[in-house]
Design a protein around this motif. Structure first.
Motif, PDB file in Angstrom:
ATOM      1  N   HIS A   1       4.057  19.848   4.097  1.00 37.08           N
ATOM      2  CA  HIS A   1       3.917  20.270   2.353  1.00 37.08           C
ATOM      3  C   HIS A   1       3.373  19.534   1.366  1.00 37.08           C
ATOM      4  O   HIS A   1       2.754  19.828   0.526  1.00 37.08           O
ATOM      5  CB  HIS A   1       5.503  20.285   2.108  1.00 37.08           C
ATOM      6  N   GLU A   2       3.356  18.048   1.836  1.00 41.04           N
ATOM      7  CA  GLU A   2       2.673  17.197   1.017  1.00 41.04           C
ATOM      8  C   GLU A   2       1.043  17.810   0.845  1.00 41.04           C
ATOM      9  O   GLU A   2       0.399  17.231  -0.180  1.00 41.04           O
ATOM     10  CB  GLU A   2       2.707  15.640   1.464  1.00 41.04           C
ATOM     11  N   ILE A   3       0.455  17.807   2.234  1.00 47.90           N
ATOM     12  CA  ILE A   3      -0.879  18.266   2.013  1.00 47.90           C
ATOM     13  C   ILE A   3      -1.294  19.465   1.364  1.00 47.90           C
ATOM     14  O   ILE A   3      -2.236  19.616   0.632  1.00 47.90           O
ATOM     15  CB  ILE A   3      -1.340  18.262   3.623  1.00 47.90           C
ATOM     16  N   VAL A   4      -0.307  20.493   1.256  1.00 46.37           N
ATOM     17  CA  VAL A   4      -0.512  21.707   0.609  1.00 46.37           C
ATOM     18  C   VAL A   4      -0.308  21.585  -0.740  1.00 46.37           C
ATOM     19  O   VAL A   4      -1.455  21.876  -1.457  1.00 46.37           O
ATOM     20  CB  VAL A   4       0.458  22.569   1.159  1.00 46.37           C
ATOM     21  N   VAL A   5       0.520  20.848  -1.405  1.00 44.96           N
ATOM     22  CA  VAL A   5       0.989  20.901  -2.659  1.00 44.96           C
ATOM     23  C   VAL A   5       0.006  19.662  -3.610  1.00 44.96           C
ATOM     24  O   VAL A   5      -0.172  19.968  -4.785  1.00 44.96           O
ATOM     25  CB  VAL A   5       2.307  20.866  -3.192  1.00 44.96           C
ATOM     26  N   ASN A   6      -0.074  18.671  -2.754  1.00 41.16           N
ATOM     27  CA  ASN A   6      -0.936  17.550  -3.320  1.00 41.16           C
ATOM     28  C   ASN A   6      -2.200  17.519  -3.372  1.00 41.16           C
ATOM     29  O   ASN A   6      -2.868  17.319  -2.189  1.00 41.16           O
ATOM     30  CB  ASN A   6      -0.048  16.365  -2.893  1.00 41.16           C
ATOM     31  N   ARG A   7      -3.072  17.819  -4.113  1.00 39.66           N
ATOM     32  CA  ARG A   7      -4.577  18.104  -4.072  1.00 39.66           C
ATOM     33  C   ARG A   7      -5.154  16.828  -3.591  1.00 39.66           C
ATOM     34  O   ARG A   7      -6.260  16.429  -3.295  1.00 39.66           O
ATOM     35  CB  ARG A   7      -5.043  18.688  -5.336  1.00 39.66           C
ATOM     36  N   ASN A   8      -4.533  15.615  -4.360  1.00 39.94           N
ATOM     37  CA  ASN A   8      -5.098  14.249  -4.075  1.00 39.94           C
ATOM     38  C   ASN A   8      -4.423  13.552  -2.993  1.00 39.94           C
ATOM     39  O   ASN A   8      -4.566  12.191  -3.014  1.00 39.94           O
ATOM     40  CB  ASN A   8      -4.870  13.389  -5.309  1.00 39.94           C
ATOM     41  N   PHE A   9      -3.728  14.050  -2.162  1.00 41.45           N
ATOM     42  CA  PHE A   9      -3.091  13.530  -1.040  1.00 41.45           C
ATOM     43  C   PHE A   9      -4.226  12.932  -0.070  1.00 41.45           C
ATOM     44  O   PHE A   9      -5.000  13.625   0.342  1.00 41.45           O
ATOM     45  CB  PHE A   9      -2.158  14.393  -0.118  1.00 41.45           C
ATOM     46  N   HIS A  10      -3.975  11.469   0.328  1.00 37.20           N
ATOM     47  CA  HIS A  10      -4.686  10.956   1.258  1.00 37.20           C
ATOM     48  C   HIS A  10      -4.075   9.737   1.790  1.00 37.20           C
ATOM     49  O   HIS A  10      -3.118   9.314   1.160  1.00 37.20           O
ATOM     50  CB  HIS A  10      -6.174  10.667   0.885  1.00 37.20           C
ATOM     51  N   LEU A  11      -4.445   9.302   2.828  1.00 38.92           N
ATOM     52  CA  LEU A  11      -3.695   8.186   3.598  1.00 38.92           C
ATOM     53  C   LEU A  11      -4.322   6.937   3.198  1.00 38.92           C
ATOM     54  O   LEU A  11      -5.820   6.984   2.927  1.00 38.92           O
ATOM     55  CB  LEU A  11      -3.652   8.371   5.229  1.00 38.92           C
ATOM     56  N   GLU A  12      -3.694   5.837   3.263  1.00 35.23           N
ATOM     57  CA  GLU A  12      -4.262   4.468   2.782  1.00 35.23           C
ATOM     58  C   GLU A  12      -3.988   3.537   3.949  1.00 35.23           C
ATOM     59  O   GLU A  12      -3.025   3.520   4.404  1.00 35.23           O
ATOM     60  CB  GLU A  12      -3.722   3.961   1.413  1.00 35.23           C
ATOM     61  N   PRO A  13      -4.729   2.484   4.254  1.00 30.59           N
ATOM     62  CA  PRO A  13      -4.518   1.408   5.102  1.00 30.59           C
ATOM     63  C   PRO A  13      -3.232   0.820   4.821  1.00 30.59           C
ATOM     64  O   PRO A  13      -2.842   0.610   3.616  1.00 30.59           O
ATOM     65  CB  PRO A  13      -5.621   0.603   5.171  1.00 30.59           C
ATOM     66  N   PRO A  14      -2.341   0.550   5.898  1.00 34.40           N
ATOM     67  CA  PRO A  14      -1.128  -0.051   5.498  1.00 34.40           C
ATOM     68  C   PRO A  14      -1.333  -1.541   4.820  1.00 34.40           C
ATOM     69  O   PRO A  14      -1.946  -2.140   5.483  1.00 34.40           O
ATOM     70  CB  PRO A  14      -0.334  -0.184   7.012  1.00 34.40           C
ATOM     71  N   ASP A  15      -0.434  -1.627   3.939  1.00 35.76           N
ATOM     72  CA  ASP A  15      -0.315  -3.001   3.139  1.00 35.76           C
ATOM     73  C   ASP A  15       0.807  -3.600   3.079  1.00 35.76           C
ATOM     74  O   ASP A  15       1.937  -3.286   2.450  1.00 35.76           O
ATOM     75  CB  ASP A  15      -0.936  -2.665   1.872  1.00 35.76           C
ATOM     76  N   LEU A  16       1.096  -4.566   4.135  1.00 39.50           N
ATOM     77  CA  LEU A  16       2.192  -5.100   4.389  1.00 39.50           C
ATOM     78  C   LEU A  16       2.758  -6.052   3.181  1.00 39.50           C
ATOM     79  O   LEU A  16       1.830  -6.777   2.737  1.00 39.50           O
ATOM     80  CB  LEU A  16       2.607  -5.832   5.579  1.00 39.50           C
ATOM     81  N   PRO A  17       4.086  -6.205   2.719  1.00 38.99           N
ATOM     82  CA  PRO A  17       4.249  -7.197   1.687  1.00 38.99           C
ATOM     83  C   PRO A  17       3.911  -8.671   2.218  1.00 38.99           C
ATOM     84  O   PRO A  17       4.128  -8.967   3.237  1.00 38.99           O
ATOM     85  CB  PRO A  17       5.824  -7.101   1.654  1.00 38.99           C
ATOM     86  N   GLN A  18       3.293  -9.533   1.324  1.00 39.06           N
ATOM     87  CA  GLN A  18       2.661 -10.563   1.472  1.00 39.06           C
ATOM     88  C   GLN A  18       3.687 -11.461   2.347  1.00 39.06           C
ATOM     89  O   GLN A  18       3.298 -12.286   3.032  1.00 39.06           O
ATOM     90  CB  GLN A  18       2.387 -11.304   0.086  1.00 39.06           C
ATOM     91  N   ASN A  19       5.048 -11.764   1.715  1.00 39.94           N
ATOM     92  CA  ASN A  19       5.947 -12.505   2.538  1.00 39.94           C
ATOM     93  C   ASN A  19       6.903 -11.807   3.392  1.00 39.94           C
ATOM     94  O   ASN A  19       7.926 -12.591   3.734  1.00 39.94           O
ATOM     95  CB  ASN A  19       6.781 -13.241   1.335  1.00 39.94           C
ATOM     96  N   SER A  20       6.540 -10.758   3.984  1.00 39.54           N
ATOM     97  CA  SER A  20       7.265 -10.114   4.828  1.00 39.54           C
ATOM     98  C   SER A  20       7.297 -10.764   6.312  1.00 39.54           C
ATOM     99  O   SER A  20       6.268 -11.316   6.278  1.00 39.54           O
ATOM    100  CB  SER A  20       7.090  -8.538   4.737  1.00 39.54           C
ATOM    101  N   LEU A  21       8.258 -10.738   7.026  1.00 38.88           N
ATOM    102  CA  LEU A  21       8.470 -11.154   8.330  1.00 38.88           C
ATOM    103  C   LEU A  21       7.424 -10.198   9.076  1.00 38.88           C
ATOM    104  O   LEU A  21       6.692 -11.123   9.821  1.00 38.88           O
ATOM    105  CB  LEU A  21       9.696 -10.755   8.856  1.00 38.88           C
ATOM    106  N   GLU A  22       7.095  -9.147   9.087  1.00 38.46           N
ATOM    107  CA  GLU A  22       6.257  -8.443   9.738  1.00 38.46           C
ATOM    108  C   GLU A  22       4.784  -8.931   9.561  1.00 38.46           C
ATOM    109  O   GLU A  22       4.003  -9.041  10.486  1.00 38.46           O
ATOM    110  CB  GLU A  22       6.175  -6.926   9.543  1.00 38.46           C
ATOM    111  N   LYS A  23       4.477  -9.297   8.365  1.00 33.32           N
ATOM    112  CA  LYS A  23       2.811  -9.656   8.010  1.00 33.32           C
ATOM    113  C   LYS A  23       2.856 -11.281   8.697  1.00 33.32           C
ATOM    114  O   LYS A  23       1.930 -11.594   9.188  1.00 33.32           O
ATOM    115  CB  LYS A  23       2.884  -9.798   6.442  1.00 33.32           C
ATOM    116  N   LYS A  24       4.101 -12.146   8.636  1.00 31.34           N
ATOM    117  CA  LYS A  24       3.713 -13.209   9.004  1.00 31.34           C
ATOM    118  C   LYS A  24       3.764 -13.132  10.781  1.00 31.34           C
ATOM    119  O   LYS A  24       2.620 -13.984  11.117  1.00 31.34           O
ATOM    120  CB  LYS A  24       5.003 -14.281   8.818  1.00 31.34           C
ATOM    121  N   VAL A  25       4.524 -12.355  11.198  1.00 29.63           N
ATOM    122  CA  VAL A  25       4.032 -12.178  12.669  1.00 29.63           C
ATOM    123  C   VAL A  25       3.082 -12.003  13.118  1.00 29.63           C
ATOM    124  O   VAL A  25       2.210 -12.195  13.831  1.00 29.63           O
ATOM    125  CB  VAL A  25       5.272 -11.403  13.456  1.00 29.63           C
ATOM    126  N   LYS A  26       2.372 -10.582  12.240  1.00 24.67           N
ATOM    127  CA  LYS A  26       1.038 -10.047  12.607  1.00 24.67           C
ATOM    128  C   LYS A  26      -0.022 -11.068  12.588  1.00 24.67           C
ATOM    129  O   LYS A  26      -0.873 -11.263  13.156  1.00 24.67           O
ATOM    130  CB  LYS A  26       0.931  -9.182  11.654  1.00 24.67           C
TER     131      LYS A  26
END
Length: 533
Positions: free
Chosen positions: A83-108
């Protein structure tokens, strides 16, 4: 997908520029319409001819298994993405940007640092070790191969020959590996596959000097960007076909969710039930449906019910409960329309107060009026936020308005506004925060009137509906919002119309006898854009 020397011309958006609106769902969505809302024939809701996706299944309550829940979640995810692809002309994916101080980013970051440290240690050995480097080269080879179309046999063969892992391991064991030559080949090959927007990144890779660890890091960073570019290019290429199939696809996906989760229409049913009650209140007592019997209760037509339901969405709040399930894929767009509507209602209220108080000072100065409108809109931007102090914002607006008007009067050699008039003007503008403020009530009522006309018009998506008196100053913004909303509504009707028919049929006509067979109207009627194609 681009392959070899065919490169996407743009990957920043997935917009198809030949589309003139978010959803070209033009045409009348009138499967629920009739000659009048009150005298609508009930026979249109008694059709027995329907396909699997036209009549929502009514299953008894059951306990869902984990597999069924996960399957429904996957269907919902696919439905939302399509639905998003159909109705949103500007829909595109962006590289994931983890929060700076998140545990996931620290582990990564920790894991990546450990890997790069090991690679650096191996390459600095005498003689160098290449175990980690070979793993990276193998991953790079697989990524490069993923960019190829099935018919690119020549390039595929070349990549497999140059990045032959067995040969590279033998060369490494004999200390004869030309790591610099391999890296140069990888960068040149990336240059053949990348979109033009990445040419500068490739150029930097070619000019990079220093250790191989930093170079490998940059190669993987650019490869990640290229992967995202490829995904977005694929979405862009796939979008026209998805648009052609979107109605049937979304309806089928929702039907599969409903079959696994029979309660998936509970909120939608309650939304329509409340709208029936609200629509009944606006009917004159003497106007009854042709078969309403002796109960004396007026029965609203299905068109009036649905228009009332869609109108309620414009002022939907959390206190109204969860959104209808059939609206969830448009939740973000609906909220954006609500916020814009709320903002320009406030702007219209300010301008009405301004003209009623100092209209003479603004006569013949359209540029000043337009500047005051834009300034008010900027100062009240974000008024929907919970931490926005609307009274303070309106106080700032009134001060700026008085300042602008006084400056304009001074330029024309006229005296400034009297202090008493300025104080009165500021007080009236700040009073807009009161829910029962007469100017605010007037504006909100006329905006509702405008959208009611938009929803009831069969040509609103082509011909703008005239705005009611008092809203002329925000006509461009209101017209744009009306077009956006009618596109959203029309597409929603096309997808979920059969489900609405079933709900309306059960709520409005559950106790009524079926009409004679010769009077039945089937859902497959060509005149109905809510009917299945």
């Amino acid at each position: 997908m681009p392959l070899n020397d065919e490169r996407p011309t743009s990957t920043s958006t997935v917009a198809s520029e030949d589309q003139n609106s978010d959803v070209e769902s033009s045409g009348r969505c009138d499967s629920l319409t009739s000659s009048s809302d009150v005298d609508c024939s009930r026979q249109s809701f008694t059709s027995d001819s329907s396909s699997k996706h036209n009549s929502p299944s009514c299953s008894p309550p059951k306990i869902l298994t984990l597999d069924e829940v996960m399957a429904s979640a996957r269907d919902l995810s696919n439905l939302s993405l399509a639905h998003e692809i159909v109705v949103n002309r500007n829909f595109h994916l962006e590289p994931p940007d983890l929060p700076q101080n998140s545990l996931e980013k620290k582990v990564k970051d920790m894991v990546h640092k450990a890997f790069w440290d090991c690679l650096e240690s191996e390459l600095n050995d005498d003689p160098p070790e290449y175990d980690y480097a070979i793993k990276l080269l193998e991953e790079i080879r697989d990524t490069l191969l993923s960019f190829l179309n099935p018919g690119a046999n020549r390039l595929r063969t070349q990549i497999m020959e140059i990045l032959d892992m067995e040969l590279i391991r033998q060369q490494a064991d004999n200390n004869a590996l030309d790591i610099q030559g391999i890296v140069s080949y990888i960068i040149n090959t990336m240059g053949k596959f990348c979109a033009p927007v990445r040419d500068d990144e490739i150029k930097k890779l070619k000019e990079a000097s220093g250790d191989f660890v930093s170079l490998f890091k940059e190669i993987f960073r650019v490869l990640d960007l290229m992967k995202m570019d490829m995904v977005n290019f694929t979405i862009q290429s796939f979008r026209p076909e998805l648009q052609r199939q979107s109605v049937e696809y979304e309806r089928a996906k929702f039907q599969s969710i409903l079959e696994r989760t029979p309660s998936a229409l509970d909120h939608t049913t309650e939304w329509i039930r409340s709208s029936i009650e609200e629509a009944s209140l606006v009917l004159p007592p003497a106007e009854k449906s042709s078969e309403s019997g002796d109960s004396g209760k007026a029965l609203p037509g299905p068109t009036l019910v649905l228009n009332t339901a869609y109108l309620r969405l414009l002022t939907w709040q959390q206190s109204n409960g969860p959104l209808p399930e059939t609206i969830m894929t448009d939740d973000a767009r609906l909220q954006e329309i609500q916020r814009s509507l709320q903002l320009y209602q406030a702007v219209a209220s300010v301008l009405l107060i301004l003209f009623s108080s100092v209209g003479g000072a603004l006569s013949g100065l359209p540029a000043l009026v337009e500047r005051l409108k834009k300034m008010t809109a900027v100062l009240l931007e974000g008024m929907h936020s919970t931490d926005f102090n609307l009274k303070e914002g309106l106080s700032g607006v009134s001060g700026q308005i008085c300042s602008e008007i006084n400056r304009s009067l001074a330029e024309r050699n006229f005296p400034s506004l009297p202090e008493e008039l300025q104080a009165t003007l500021k007080g009236q503008i700040c009073d807009i925060v009161q829910e029962n403020n007469p100017v605010r009530t007037l504006v909100e009522g006329r905006v509702q009137q405008y959208f009611r006309l938009v929803l009831s018009s069969s040509t609103a998506h082509r011909t703008p509906v005239p705005v009611p008196p008092g809203l002329t100053l925000i006509q461009p913004e209101l017209t744009a919002l009306g077009l956006s909303y009618i596109n959203l509504v029309n597409f929603n009707k096309k997808v979920y119309g059969p489900f609405y028919v079933s709900i309306l049929k059960s709520l409005l006509f559950i106790d009524l006898p079926s009409p004679a067979p010769q009077n039945k109207l089937t859902m497959e009627s060509p005149s109905s854009s809510l009917a299945p194609k």
